[in-house]
Design a protein around this motif. Structure first.
Motif, mmCIF file in Angstrom:
data_model
loop_
_atom_site.group_PDB
_atom_site.id
_atom_site.type_symbol
_atom_site.label_atom_id
_atom_site.label_comp_id
_atom_site.label_asym_id
_atom_site.label_seq_id
_atom_site.Cartn_x
_atom_site.Cartn_y
_atom_site.Cartn_z
ATOM 1 N N GLY A 1 65.996 21.354 -0.144
ATOM 2 C CA GLY A 1 66.553 21.801 -1.668
ATOM 3 C C GLY A 1 66.046 21.800 -2.656
ATOM 4 N N TYR A 2 65.172 22.926 -3.664
ATOM 5 C CA TYR A 2 64.917 22.855 -4.746
ATOM 6 C C TYR A 2 65.292 21.348 -5.622
ATOM 7 C CZ TYR A 2 60.400 25.410 -3.573
ATOM 8 O OH TYR A 2 59.632 25.586 -3.356
ATOM 9 N N ASN A 3 64.720 20.782 -6.490
ATOM 10 C CA ASN A 3 65.642 19.882 -7.534
ATOM 11 C C ASN A 3 64.685 19.861 -8.431
ATOM 12 O OD1 ASN A 3 67.834 18.022 -6.417
ATOM 13 N ND2 ASN A 3 66.185 18.022 -4.554
ATOM 14 N N GLY A 4 65.530 19.280 -10.435
ATOM 15 C CA GLY A 4 64.956 19.734 -10.843
ATOM 16 C C GLY A 4 63.593 20.007 -12.072
ATOM 17 N N LEU A 5 63.045 19.753 -12.512
ATOM 18 C CA LEU A 5 62.376 21.279 -13.131
ATOM 19 C C LEU A 5 62.001 22.339 -11.491
ATOM 20 C CD1 LEU A 5 60.727 22.052 -15.307
ATOM 21 C CD2 LEU A 5 58.430 20.723 -14.179
ATOM 22 N N ASN A 6 61.599 22.113 -10.212
ATOM 23 C CA ASN A 6 61.353 23.374 -9.675
ATOM 24 C C ASN A 6 62.238 24.238 -10.071
ATOM 25 O OD1 ASN A 6 59.209 21.668 -8.291
ATOM 26 N ND2 ASN A 6 59.642 20.483 -7.363
ATOM 27 N N LYS A 7 63.328 23.140 -9.607
ATOM 28 C CA LYS A 7 64.813 24.102 -9.618
ATOM 29 C C LYS A 7 65.418 25.163 -10.495
ATOM 30 C CE LYS A 7 69.865 23.485 -8.601
ATOM 31 N NZ LYS A 7 70.905 22.772 -8.936
ATOM 32 N N ILE A 8 65.154 24.456 -11.923
ATOM 33 C CA ILE A 8 64.985 25.190 -12.974
ATOM 34 C C ILE A 8 63.876 26.876 -12.787
ATOM 35 C CG2 ILE A 8 64.359 25.868 -15.336
ATOM 36 C CD1 ILE A 8 66.580 23.802 -14.969
ATOM 37 N N LEU A 9 62.888 26.160 -12.261
ATOM 38 C CA LEU A 9 61.913 27.203 -12.516
ATOM 39 C C LEU A 9 62.245 28.744 -11.270
ATOM 40 C CD1 LEU A 9 58.434 25.061 -12.817
ATOM 41 C CD2 LEU A 9 59.256 26.821 -15.113
ATOM 42 N N VAL A 10 62.072 27.774 -10.247
ATOM 43 C CA VAL A 10 63.009 29.068 -9.347
ATOM 44 C C VAL A 10 63.858 29.998 -9.613
ATOM 45 C CG1 VAL A 10 63.854 28.797 -7.378
ATOM 46 C CG2 VAL A 10 61.841 27.855 -7.253
ATOM 47 N N GLU A 11 65.014 28.841 -9.649
ATOM 48 C CA GLU A 11 66.568 29.832 -10.557
ATOM 49 C C GLU A 11 65.173 31.159 -11.683
ATOM 50 O OE1 GLU A 11 69.658 27.049 -10.268
ATOM 51 O OE2 GLU A 11 68.911 26.751 -12.206
ATOM 52 N N GLU A 12 64.700 30.216 -12.679
ATOM 53 C CA GLU A 12 64.557 31.499 -13.552
ATOM 54 C C GLU A 12 64.095 32.011 -12.828
ATOM 55 O OE1 GLU A 12 65.301 31.407 -16.726
ATOM 56 O OE2 GLU A 12 64.068 33.071 -17.303
ATOM 57 N N ALA A 13 62.820 32.263 -12.256
ATOM 58 C CA ALA A 13 62.237 33.891 -11.460
ATOM 59 C C ALA A 13 62.856 34.396 -10.611
ATOM 60 C CB ALA A 13 61.154 32.862 -10.901
ATOM 61 N N VAL A 14 64.441 34.209 -10.180
ATOM 62 C CA VAL A 14 65.175 34.257 -9.736
ATOM 63 C C VAL A 14 65.807 35.666 -10.890
ATOM 64 C CG1 VAL A 14 67.144 35.003 -8.257
ATOM 65 C CG2 VAL A 14 65.512 33.501 -7.974
ATOM 66 N N LYS A 15 66.333 35.135 -11.785
ATOM 67 C CA LYS A 15 66.445 36.066 -13.000
ATOM 68 C C LYS A 15 65.886 37.072 -13.000
ATOM 69 C CE LYS A 15 69.344 32.814 -15.164
ATOM 70 N NZ LYS A 15 69.671 31.563 -15.818
ATOM 71 N N ARG A 16 64.532 36.473 -13.340
ATOM 72 C CA ARG A 16 63.044 37.907 -13.976
ATOM 73 C C ARG A 16 62.922 38.115 -12.422
ATOM 74 N NH1 ARG A 16 59.841 35.288 -18.368
ATOM 75 N NH2 ARG A 16 60.962 34.088 -19.253
ATOM 76 N N ASN A 17 64.101 38.741 -11.730
ATOM 77 C CA ASN A 17 64.046 39.052 -10.420
ATOM 78 C C ASN A 17 62.200 39.886 -9.943
ATOM 79 O OD1 ASN A 17 64.188 41.305 -9.090
ATOM 80 N ND2 ASN A 17 64.337 42.758 -10.330
ATOM 81 N N LEU A 18 61.163 37.951 -10.040
ATOM 82 C CA LEU A 18 60.196 38.030 -9.733
ATOM 83 C C LEU A 18 59.939 37.404 -7.939
ATOM 84 C CD1 LEU A 18 58.647 36.113 -12.681
ATOM 85 C CD2 LEU A 18 58.348 38.811 -11.829
ATOM 86 N N ILE A 19 60.906 37.424 -7.549
ATOM 87 C CA ILE A 19 61.616 36.834 -6.530
ATOM 88 C C ILE A 19 62.850 37.521 -5.510
ATOM 89 C CG2 ILE A 19 59.940 34.884 -5.937
ATOM 90 C CD1 ILE A 19 62.006 32.891 -6.850
ATOM 91 N N THR A 20 63.004 37.661 -4.344
ATOM 92 C CA THR A 20 64.709 37.327 -4.341
ATOM 93 C C THR A 20 64.551 36.212 -3.141
ATOM 94 O OG1 THR A 20 63.642 39.357 -2.465
ATOM 95 C CG2 THR A 20 64.868 39.227 -4.129
#
Ligand SMILES: [Mn+2]
Length: 461
Positions: free
Chosen positions: A177-196
């Motif tokens: 599972g992603y951690n730290g900065l990676n995790k924050i960026l992935v979560e933001e990308a999901v929120k922005r609907n850029l990835i599912t």
């Protein structure tokens, strides 16, 4: 939180993630690039480096900046010759931390690497996450920093998210599972609907038999790479070999659950560590665009680098879709070579010492991939694995891999590779979990013996 920086607007989602002097360094880096029109980019040739380069090049393309990009395999004379002498801005991606003393124009240099820094970084724009309290093996890699740099520069760069996923996956930052900065960026990308996100095995839209046969993570001892093993498995579970995992996922969740748990159990039965076995069923990131499967894109970016054709990946990232079929061929070629070596290891083609194992491989560029997979799925879960290759001049390149489990029990491959290499007149270093060394062939046995002794002293299970 008050943002003290006037040049870069730190987006809210990242608040508290970066310490002030890190934000300041990003600030200075962005300011430098904004004022530069001739940028020299040197990147590592692996999946992290190629993805990081793709991300910054996409920004420079958008900003109409002139740049010159090269890839290197490591810090050698070739690397040193590439360093600019005309004072132009230098970007070092996924490489360079061990070479900062060789750089003349430090104030024009931006380091976007995540390997341990050796030397004096005072005059350098150092964006290495390790120097700001982050873990460079799971919280941020070269790609992470390049991506963050570009989105702070211009929010439009969020559209480079596929290459962020490709590079971080290639660097194994996502395992467990992603951690730290990676995790924050992935979560933001999901929120922005850029990835599912879909949680499951790493299989996608191809016939399931082919996916299981060709997948190396998870590598299933007795099944991977063999038609017979695959059809036995599918017969046991009564799964049609032509259906795809995606079809099953959408239409037969019971069968998917059965397959998921069968595979996790199979891994456990074959001595795979529980945390790795469980991680076979994990979040999978689905991209928007021509290539939806982030694992596949990651594999493309890695393979083109390893096969000496980094530019194909970068050109694709710059919008040239005609590169896809060549990327496919390269990936397939690379992948077949890796599977061939994995099958050899599975049949016992390696040497086991007290605390390490090692094997030889023809092509140096696949040694890391083969050791990384084998150490997780095939060989002794308590012994780090060293792959080596010898060139025509008697130069040996060693690539070693451990696991998080070993790290938790004291393993430090940076130390092992550095010390063992230096003791035989060579050079080595890297991450605690993945390191390398360059030595002469007549010292190979001695190197392995020293490494074995050092690992014996480090590991306490
Ligand atoms: Mn990397």
């Amino acid at each position: 939180m008050v943002n003290k920086n006037k040049n870069v607007n730190i987006p809210a989602f990242i608040n508290g993630m970066l310490i002030d002097r890190y934000i300041d360094a990003f600030n200075r880096g962005i300011e430098l690039v904004k004022n530069s029109n001739n940028i020299r980019i040197i990147a590592h040739y692996d999946g992290d480096g190629v993805s990081a380069a793709s991300i910054v090049v996409r920004l420079f393309q958008m900003k109409k900046k002139r740049f010159h990009l090269s890839f290197v395999k490591g810090v050698d004379s070739n690397f040193v010759n590439m360093l600019p002498t005309d004072g132009s801005t230098l970007l070092l991606l996924d490489i360079g931390s061990s070479a900062i003393d060789l750089i003349k124009n430090k104030h024009n240099t931006i380091l976007m690497d995540h390997h341990p820094v050796v030397g004096d970084d005072d005059d350098l724009i150092n964006l290495n996450p390790v120097n700001y309290g982050m873990d460079g093996t799971r919280e941020a890699c070269g790609t992470t920093i390049s991506f963050l740099f570009t989105i702070l520069y211009d929010e439009e760069s969020w559209n480079s998210i596929p290459f962020f996923l490709a590079g971080t996956i290639a660097d194994r930052q996502h395992t467990g599972g992603y951690n730290g900065l990676n995790k924050i960026l992935v979560e933001e990308a999901v929120k922005r609907n850029l990835i599912t996100v879909r949680v499951g095995l790493p299989y996608y839209g191809k016939p399931i038999a082919e996916e299981i046969r060709e997948s190396t993570e998870p590598y299933l001892v007795g099944i991977t790479g063999r038609d017979e093993g695959v059809s036995n498995l599918l017969n046991t579970l009564k799964i049609d070999d032509k259906s795809s995992y995606l079809d099953l996922y959408d239409n037969n969740s019971k069968l998917v659950e059965k397959l998921n748990s069968y595979i996790v159990q199979y891994l456990l039965n074959h001595g795979v560590r529980p945390e790795i076995a469980i991680d076979a069923v994990a979040p999978r990131y689905i991209l928007k665009g021509d290539i939806e499967n982030s694992l596949l894109l990651s594999s493309y970016m890695n393979a083109c680098g390893r096969e000496g054709a980094e530019s194909l990946g970068v050109l694709y990232a710059m919008g040239d879709k005609s590169q896809i079929s060549d990327l496919q061929n390269l990936q397939n070629n690379f992948h077949q070579k890796v599977i061939k070596e994995l099958l050899k290891i599975e049949s016992g083609n390696y040497t086991s010492l007290k605390s390490i194992s090692y094997f030889s491989v023809e092509q140096p560029s696949i040694a890391g991939a083969v050791s990384g997979i084998s150490v997780n799925y095939i060989t002794d879960s308590r012994k780090p694995l060293f792959g080596y290759s010898v060139d025509g001049n008697g130069n040996v390149k060693v690539s070693s891999r451990g696991t998080r489990y070993m790290i938790e029990h004291g393993l430090n491959l940076t130390e092992v590779c550095k010390t063992a290499a230096e003791m035989v007149g060579g050079k080595g270093g890297g991450h605690v979990i993945a390191s390398g060394a360059n030595i002469k062939s007549e010292h190979l046995k001695k190197f392995m013996e020293i490494a074995d002794k050092m690992v014996s002293e480090q590991l306490h299970f």
